[in-house]
Design a protein around this motif. Structure first.
Motif: not given
Length: 342
Positions: A9, A323-326
């Motif tokens: 990431i 990188n953004t995750s949710f």
């Protein structure tokens, strides 16, 4: 495992090939002002095929990479600073008392030529196009996957318009909080102040397309893209390729007065196997490989030598990645989703 995830990431690695006189993509190169050149076809690969190219249906990165060359929005985000910058809107203002944004639409921006327009000639973008696209984004239909991520609960009248359209009722005048002030001015009233509203407008769901295209092609817009961007789709075959060609009527120019883009086209292939992609790159059939898997890094840099930026005809670019995750919880028919702490 933690170190591996961090490497994925935070490290963006791109390999690009240096052009040579025998490269078939380097034909018809012509010089322009400022030491830049026109011409050439840039070739790269996407691991996953796309499902839809309609802006309101884009939910995968492959479609975004393609459509980012075709469509544009009112604003964009600077990749270095992440600051919002003007795009199809040359400027905007915010009225705190009325909680409303007023956008000034850039003049001299044209949709690319297509048979959906009278005489096949693309017309100039105006504020009615923005109103049409935003109203459609607030309309319930199977192709609309972006409403809840964009204007829902934010723009006045957006939720009511969506509810009524789901029952088969179209509100006259569209979303009440979105109004056309004149041909090149549009106002958007918010229910409450929203610090991320401009960044929401930069997303692919809010890209602008013409009413004529949607009315003529309908669901075919899943594969037929009509925008104001620097390229258009010349040919495509799902799972095989997408060929983009230069939009001769594109509005942007560089600091030397050259019309953009420089490239004649972009050729995108779809190979899911990274090893096959790297082989095609080494054979000279691709101009760039990005997002090298961590497992490949040691072997690849052993071959290309990470200590130099240009080795064996290749350029190595390493940069931080974002990188953004949710996690999203489906709360339909669930009385208390947090009742069980596990």
């Amino acid at each position: 495992m933690r170190n591996t995830i961090l490497a994925i990431i935070t490290l963006g690695i791109i390999l690009s090939g240096c052009s040579n006189s025998q490269d078939k993509t380097a034909n018809s190169i012509t010089p322009a002002r400022g030491g830049v050149n026109y011409g050439g076809v840039f070739r790269f690969n996407l691991k996953n095929d796309y499902r839809s190219l309609f802006p309101h249906s884009i939910v995968e990165s492959s479609a975004w990479y393609i459509n980012d060359q075709i469509y544009e929005g009112l604003v964009d985000v600077d990749p270095a600073s992440l600051a919002v910058k003007p795009h199809l809107a040359e400027s905007w203002s915010f009225d705190e008392a009325k909680n409303a944004y007023t956008f000034k639409i850039r003049k001299g921006v044209y949709f690319r030529n297509d048979s959906c327009f009278e005489g096949g000639k693309g017309r100039e973008l105006n504020a009615n196009d923005v109103k049409y696209c935003f109203d459609l984004l607030c309309t319930a239909n199977p192709t609309n996957l972006g409403f809840s991520y964009t204007l829902a609960d934010i723009v006045i009248g957006a939720n009511e318009h969506y509810r009524q359209s789901a029952m088969g009722n179209l509100i006259e005048g569209g979303v009440s909080g979105i109004t056309v002030e004149d041909d090149f001015t549009i106002k958007v009233k918010l229910k409450n102040p929203h610090p991320d509203f401009l960044k929401i407008l930069s997303t692919s769901f809010c890209w602008i397309f013409p009413k004529e295209a949607y009315e003529k092609y309908g669901l075919e817009m899943n594969n037929r893209a009509i925008g104001t961007g620097p390229f258009y789709i010349a040919s495509s075959e799902k799972g095989n390729h997408v060929q983009l060609k230069r939009n001769e009527n594109y509005w942007k120019i560089d600091e030397h007065g050259n019309q953009l883009p420089y490239l004649d086209g972009i050729l995108i292939s779809f190979m899911s196997d990274k090893r096959v992609e790297l082989l095609e790159f080494k054979k000279g059939n691709l101009d760039m490989v990005s997002n090298l898997p961590v497992a490949f890094i040691n072997n690849f840099f052993g071959e290309f030598n990470i200590d130099t930026s240009i080795t064996s005809g290749y350029q190595v670019h390493i940069q931080p990645g974002l990188n953004t995750s949710f996690l999203a919880f489906n709360q339909n028919n669930v009385d208390n989703i947090f009742q069980d702490k596990n």
